[in-house]
Design a protein around this motif. Structure first.
Motif, mmCIF file in Angstrom:
data_model
loop_
_atom_site.group_PDB
_atom_site.id
_atom_site.type_symbol
_atom_site.label_atom_id
_atom_site.label_comp_id
_atom_site.label_asym_id
_atom_site.label_seq_id
_atom_site.Cartn_x
_atom_site.Cartn_y
_atom_site.Cartn_z
ATOM 1 N N GLY A 100 0.798 -1.226 0.000
ATOM 2 C CA GLY A 100 0.000 0.000 0.000
ATOM 3 C C GLY A 100 0.821 1.261 0.000
ATOM 4 O O GLY A 100 0.257 2.362 0.083
ATOM 5 N N ARG A 146 1.248 1.724 -5.034
ATOM 6 C CA ARG A 146 0.014 2.300 -5.583
ATOM 7 C C ARG A 146 0.276 2.932 -6.960
ATOM 8 O O ARG A 146 -0.600 2.911 -7.829
ATOM 9 C CB ARG A 146 -0.559 3.316 -4.612
ATOM 10 N N PHE A 188 -4.551 -3.797 -2.876
ATOM 11 C CA PHE A 188 -3.467 -3.260 -2.058
ATOM 12 C C PHE A 188 -3.635 -3.741 -0.623
ATOM 13 O O PHE A 188 -4.746 -3.692 -0.067
ATOM 14 C CB PHE A 188 -3.462 -1.731 -2.103
ATOM 15 N N GLY A 233 -2.720 -2.341 2.059
ATOM 16 C CA GLY A 233 -3.139 -1.249 2.944
ATOM 17 C C GLY A 233 -4.639 -1.062 3.009
ATOM 18 O O GLY A 233 -5.165 -0.532 4.003
ATOM 19 N N ASP A 234 -5.381 -1.523 1.974
ATOM 20 C CA ASP A 234 -6.834 -1.357 1.984
ATOM 21 C C ASP A 234 -7.510 -2.311 2.949
ATOM 22 O O ASP A 234 -8.697 -2.145 3.273
ATOM 23 C CB ASP A 234 -7.396 -1.578 0.571
#
Length: 684
Positions: free
Chosen positions: A554, A559, A579, A581-582
């Motif tokens: 992420g 990205r 990702f 991080g999501d």
């Protein structure tokens, strides 16, 4: 006989290869100038199909020639051959002492002498000149010590004189020859016969009994020597021929017949002469007769009707033979050449013989030398093979130098398949420096040819040398095979690195065992070995109709790469690029290691590096990402270079073991991740 190993010595830049094992199909890999061609040419002359012998002036190692060549008859090529049941039976018929022989070793020398050794060695030994001379001396001494029975002195004296005369004559024969030479059976038979003629009466037989026994023993060894020589001759007569072919032995598409006849008479073993000669043999035409006809059949020449009819009939016969041979070659060639469907036409026109080629994509006839070099090579090789691998040359061993050199990579891979088929009938060896000519599924076939530090050629079959250039084709071949395996699965999840692969595979396996949400069965995880390689890998897979989903970190680079993938490869479908991080709202920068609590990851680091105490300082706590924090901590404390694969391996093992060190929430996040990945694939 089947070749199981060979050895080349004292040939060009080859000092001694040692014994190199071979299979039905064996590949010799090495860079240019490593000595691959010399290796094959030296081996081929063990029993060459083209009849070319060794030339010490040109082929003995140049730096040793002046000081060493004349000192002895140097060995060059040796072959170890395994005998089949028919071979063993035949040898036993020739020489009963060879009944247990399973292998023969043949060595060709510069003098062209061929030495033959049997394995296991026969129990009986041959009788040499030195041994026979010694035995003659012993018999003479025994003879001189004999005393006659009463009244038989004169008779014994006559016997001694007769035997001594024969012994002296035989002894002189031994002195005029090589000491290690095998004694001919006839010489010992003469001694036995002489003793027999002097043993007519009972007292004579008794008196000469010991001498007679010794002579019979010598005769048995001489007889064995004769049978052994016959057996060695049988081996030489039945030794497989070696057909050597390199990329320069290509056939000219237009042959000037008078010139070729002259070349054939002057140097019949020259490469181009050899291949063209094979072509005419295959066609079934007498090249001298063909050339003579061209001289007779000149435009405007006055001829009587009988001569015209004779020439017309010959021209018709020639045309029929050429048409038949053309059709035969077209049919045979199509059986294995898979690039295109070629059609050949042989034409004789005056003093020229021509070869025309067309194919299924273009019916226009083109001269052979205007086709691709790869096509020319294989047409020429196939012609030589058809001629030289028949009759007395059946079961010949093929030595192909750089086959497919001028062909496309995919075509080279097909050539290997053809060679596999060819090797079922003819043992085949080939050299290459192309990775496409190496079958990574059969590395047992590969032998590495490399240049040693002293400049000589070496061959390795079990230990890979340090020469990176020599190993490159093998390494590239393995890489190509690995890439090809990527296309097997039609749904693939691309991740950034190998540690991502380890952790995801561990989660997938454990969740599957627990009956929880795991990765769908038809999805393969593929690490891209870095973010920079991810886009080219995804592009290649999509180009082969593989459905791709990407799982990225992420952080900003991840990205950015995801946006590039979505816009250029995924046709704007944002759901196919996920990702980490999501899935961690409080950590939008997260990479896969961040799904573990920091203390769990630190414990994995401590175990991987065997460190008792390891905690983050306040300054490091502000760094994003647990991996980046540990890197900063290692640098701050001077602990050396941090390698994230080491704690990743510990985490993988903990997951696989179902360790309580991994919190339940982590498995829930992994399960949610797999559910989203499964939904990202377009097709059900």
């Amino acid at each position: 006989m089947k070749l199981v190993a060979f050895r080349v010595q004292n040939y060009k830049k080859i000092q001694d290869t040692g014994w190199v094992s071979v299979r039905d199909l064996t590949c010799f890999v090495g860079k240019n100038e490593a000595g691959k061609s010399a290796l094959f040419r030296g081996l081929s002359k063990l029993n060459p199909s083209d009849g070319e012998r060794y030339d010490g002036l040109k082929e003995f190692p140049r730096r040793r020639y002046t000081d060493e060549f004349q000192k002895q008859d140097w060995p060059v090529a040796s072959g170890r051959f395994e005998l089949d049941d028919i071979d063993r039976k035949k040898l036993a018929e020739i020489c009963s002492a060879l009944a247990d022989v399973k292998q023969v070793t043949c060595t060709r020398h510069y003098s062209w002498e061929l030495s033959v050794e049997f394995e296991p060695a026969p129990p009986t030994s041959v009788l040499t000149r030195t041994e026979f001379k010694t035995a003659i001396g012993e018999i003479r001494q025994t003879l001189s010590d004999l005393t006659a029975p009463e009244g038989k002195g004169d008779a014994l004296g006559a016997i001694k004189n007769t035997l001594l005369q024969t012994l002296y004559q035989l002894e002189n024969q031994q002195s005029s020859t090589r000491p290690d030479e095998v004694v001919p059976k006839a010489e010992v038979e003469r001694l036995v016969h002489t003793i027999a003629t002097q043993s007519n009466e009972q007292w004579q037989k008794k008196l000469l009994q010991d001498i007679s026994k010794k002579a019979q023993s010598l005769l048995e060894r001489a007889s064995f020597g004769y049978e052994l020589a016959q057996a060695k001759q049988w081996v030489e007569n039945n030794l497989p021929k070696f057909i050597y072919f390199d990329r320069y032995d290509v056939i000219d598409s237009a042959v000037h017949l008078p010139t070729f006849v002259q070349q054939l008479n002057q140097n019949p073993t020259a490469p181009r002469v050899r291949t063209t000669r094979c072509l005419f043999e295959h066609v079934g035409l007498d090249v001298e007769e063909l050339a003579a006809l061209g001289k007779k059949h000149q435009p405007g020449q006055q001829m009587d009707s009988q001569t015209i009819e004779k020439i017309r009939r010959y021209v018709d016969e020639r045309a029929i033979k050429l048409s038949s041979a053309s059709n035969a070659m077209t049919t045979k060639f199509q059986d294995w050449w898979e690039q295109r469907r070629h059609k050949f036409r042989y034409q004789a026109d005056g003093d020229f013989f021509r070869i025309w080629v067309s194919d299924d994509l273009d019916p226009s006839e083109i001269e052979l030398d205007q086709r691709s070099l790869g096509m020319q090579y294989f047409f020429s090789f196939f012609t030589v093979f058809l001629v030289e691998a028949k009759g007395a040359h059946q079961k010949a061993i093929l030595l192909l130098d750089e086959p497919g050199l001028h062909m496309h990579g995919t075509a080279q891979a097909k050539v290997v398949k053809f060679l596999e088929k060819l090797s079922q009938e003819n043992q085949t060896m080939y050299t290459t420096h192309s990775p496409f000519m190496i079958d990574a599924d059969h590395l047992e076939r590969v032998r590495i040819v490399y240049e040693a530090e002293d400049g000589t050629t070496k061959v390795s079959e079990d230990i890979w040398p340090r020469d990176k250039d020599a190993l490159f084709p093998l390494q590239a071949g393995l890489g190509y095979q690995l890439v090809q395996s990527l296309f097997i699965s039609k749904r693939q999840l691309i991740v950034e690195g190998i540690t991502d692969y380890w952790i995801l595979k561990a989660f997938d396996q454990l969740l599957r065992q627990r009956g929880e949400s795991a990765l769908r069965d038809d999805v393969v995880i593929v690490p891209s070995a870095g973010l920079s390689k991810l886009f080219p890998l995804a592009s290649m897979l999509i180009g082969h109709d593989v459905e791709v989903v990407a799982l990225l970190d992420g952080d900003e680079p991840g990205r950015k790469e995801g946006k590039k993938l979505t816009e250029n490869l995924f046709a704007g479908e944002t759901g196919r690029c996920l990702f980490i991080g999501d899935f961690l709202p409080e950590k939008p920068y997260a990479e896969l290691e961040d799904i573990f609590p920091e203390e769990v990851y630190l414990e994995a680091v401590r175990e991987a590096y065997n460190i008792d105490q390891l905690t983050f300082d306040e300054d490091i706590e502000t760094t994003d990402g647990v991996v980046n924090k540990v890197k900063a901590l290692f640098e701050y404390k001077g602990l050396g270079r941090f390698e994230k694969w080491r704690p990743a391996a510990v985490l993988r093992d903990w997951i696989m073991d179902g360790s309580e060190k991994i919190p339940t929430d982590v498995f829930r996040i992994a399960s949610n991740l797999f559910e989203e990945i499964n939904r990202a694939f377009l097709n059900p």
